[in-house]
Motif scaffolding. Structure first.
Motif, short mmCIF file in Angstrom:
data_model
loop_
_atom_site.label_atom_id
_atom_site.label_comp_id
_atom_site.label_asym_id
_atom_site.label_seq_id
_atom_site.Cartn_x
_atom_site.Cartn_y
_atom_site.Cartn_z
N HIS A 140 12.79 40.30 33.55
CA HIS A 140 12.46 40.49 32.13
C HIS A 140 11.38 39.49 31.71
O HIS A 140 10.43 39.85 31.03
N TRP A 141 11.56 38.23 32.12
CA TRP A 141 10.61 37.18 31.72
C TRP A 141 9.22 37.45 32.27
O TRP A 141 8.23 37.16 31.61
N GLU A 142 9.13 38.02 33.48
CA GLU A 142 7.81 38.38 34.04
C GLU A 142 7.08 39.31 33.08
O GLU A 142 5.91 39.10 32.78
N VAL A 143 7.78 40.32 32.60
CA VAL A 143 7.17 41.30 31.71
C VAL A 143 6.88 40.66 30.35
O VAL A 143 5.80 40.84 29.78
N ILE A 144 7.82 39.90 29.81
CA ILE A 144 7.64 39.24 28.51
C ILE A 144 6.44 38.30 28.56
O ILE A 144 5.58 38.33 27.67
N ASN A 145 6.37 37.47 29.59
CA ASN A 145 5.26 36.53 29.70
C ASN A 145 3.93 37.25 29.90
O ASN A 145 2.91 36.86 29.36
N PHE A 146 3.98 38.34 30.68
CA PHE A 146 2.78 39.16 30.86
C PHE A 146 2.29 39.69 29.51
O PHE A 146 1.10 39.63 29.19
N LEU A 147 3.22 40.22 28.72
CA LEU A 147 2.86 40.77 27.40
C LEU A 147 2.25 39.70 26.50
O LEU A 147 1.28 39.96 25.78
N ARG A 148 2.82 38.52 26.51
CA ARG A 148 2.31 37.44 25.66
C ARG A 148 0.89 37.05 26.09
O ARG A 148 0.03 36.83 25.25
N GLU A 149 0.63 37.00 27.40
CA GLU A 149 -0.71 36.70 27.89
C GLU A 149 -1.68 37.82 27.51
O GLU A 149 -2.80 37.57 27.08
N TYR A 150 -1.24 39.05 27.67
CA TYR A 150 -2.06 40.21 27.32
C TYR A 150 -2.43 40.15 25.84
O TYR A 150 -3.58 40.35 25.46
N TYR A 151 -1.44 39.85 25.02
CA TYR A 151 -1.67 39.78 23.57
C TYR A 151 -2.65 38.65 23.22
O TYR A 151 -3.53 38.82 22.39
N ASP A 152 -2.48 37.50 23.87
CA ASP A 152 -3.41 36.38 23.63
C ASP A 152 -4.84 36.79 23.94
O ASP A 152 -5.76 36.43 23.23
N GLU A 153 -5.00 37.55 25.02
CA GLU A 153 -6.34 37.94 25.44
C GLU A 153 -6.93 39.04 24.58
O GLU A 153 -8.09 38.97 24.18
N TYR A 154 -6.14 40.07 24.27
CA TYR A 154 -6.68 41.27 23.59
C TYR A 154 -6.28 41.41 22.13
O TYR A 154 -6.73 42.32 21.46
N GLN A 155 -5.38 40.56 21.65
CA GLN A 155 -4.90 40.61 20.26
C GLN A 155 -4.26 41.95 19.91
O GLN A 155 -4.32 42.40 18.77
N ILE A 156 -3.69 42.59 20.91
CA ILE A 156 -3.00 43.86 20.67
C ILE A 156 -1.87 43.98 21.69
O ILE A 156 -1.98 43.49 22.81
N ALA A 157 -0.79 44.61 21.28
CA ALA A 157 0.31 44.87 22.20
C ALA A 157 0.03 46.19 22.90
O ALA A 157 -0.30 47.18 22.26
N PRO A 158 0.11 46.22 24.23
CA PRO A 158 -0.26 47.44 24.95
C PRO A 158 0.76 48.56 24.79
O PRO A 158 1.95 48.30 24.72
N ALA A 159 0.28 49.78 24.75
CA ALA A 159 1.16 50.94 24.78
C ALA A 159 1.74 51.05 26.19
O ALA A 159 1.24 50.43 27.12
N VAL A 160 2.77 51.84 26.34
CA VAL A 160 3.53 51.85 27.59
C VAL A 160 2.68 52.23 28.81
O VAL A 160 2.82 51.63 29.87
N ARG A 161 1.77 53.18 28.68
CA ARG A 161 0.95 53.57 29.84
C ARG A 161 0.05 52.42 30.28
O ARG A 161 -0.11 52.15 31.46
N VAL A 162 -0.57 51.75 29.31
CA VAL A 162 -1.43 50.61 29.60
C VAL A 162 -0.60 49.49 30.23
O VAL A 162 -1.01 48.88 31.21
N LEU A 163 0.56 49.26 29.66
CA LEU A 163 1.47 48.23 30.16
C LEU A 163 1.83 48.50 31.62
O LEU A 163 1.73 47.63 32.47
N THR A 164 2.23 49.72 31.92
CA THR A 164 2.65 50.09 33.27
C THR A 164 1.53 49.85 34.27
O THR A 164 1.73 49.25 35.32
N LYS A 165 0.32 50.29 33.91
CA LYS A 165 -0.83 50.14 34.79
C LYS A 165 -1.17 48.67 35.02
O LYS A 165 -1.39 48.22 36.14
N ALA A 166 -1.19 47.91 33.93
CA ALA A 166 -1.56 46.49 34.00
C ALA A 166 -0.52 45.69 34.79
O ALA A 166 -0.87 44.81 35.58
N ILE A 167 0.75 46.01 34.60
CA ILE A 167 1.82 45.33 35.36
C ILE A 167 1.68 45.66 36.84
O ILE A 167 1.83 44.79 37.69
#
Length: 110
Positions: free
Chosen positions: A44-71
């Motif tokens: 869970h933390w891997e995904v949570i930390n990934f999302l926080r980094e993604y948000y820091d970089e892009y200032q947006i929370a990714p939709a599920v398809r983008v999230l899946t691909k990026a993970i």
């Protein structure tokens, strides 16, 4: 609405997302997860930390398809698939994981 974290009240909106992203911490994430009867694991933390980094970089929370691909790119194909992510976040990987990560609700999520 609000949650109580270490004696401090943190405001949430009606869906449980943090009003002020700067108030997020790991204890807040654990409390939000407990509301959904989930205990956060290293996965869970891997995904949570990934999302926080993604948000820091892009200032947006990714939709599920983008999230899946990026993970998949970052953590490998065995983790970059919706089956794995739904096992971790049964209420929707983008929506639920973003809530635990203290991020706004992802765009394109209903």
């Amino acid at each position: 609405m609000a949650i109580e974290v270490n004696g401090k009240t943190i405001e949430t909106d009606e869906e449980g997302y943090l009003v002020n992203l700067n108030e997020w911490n790991e204890d807040a994430a654990k409390i939000l997860a407990a509301q959904d009867d989930l205990e956060l694991t290293e996965s869970h933390w891997e995904v949570i930390n990934f999302l926080r980094e993604y948000y820091d970089e892009y200032q947006i929370a990714p939709a599920v398809r983008v999230l899946t691909k990026a993970i998949g790119k970052k953590l490998g194909p065995e983790k970059g698939n919706s089956k794995y992510l739904y096992e971790l976040f049964p209420y929707g990987p983008a929506k639920q994981a973003c809530r635990f990560a203290g991020l706004p609700k992802p765009t394109g999520c209903v």
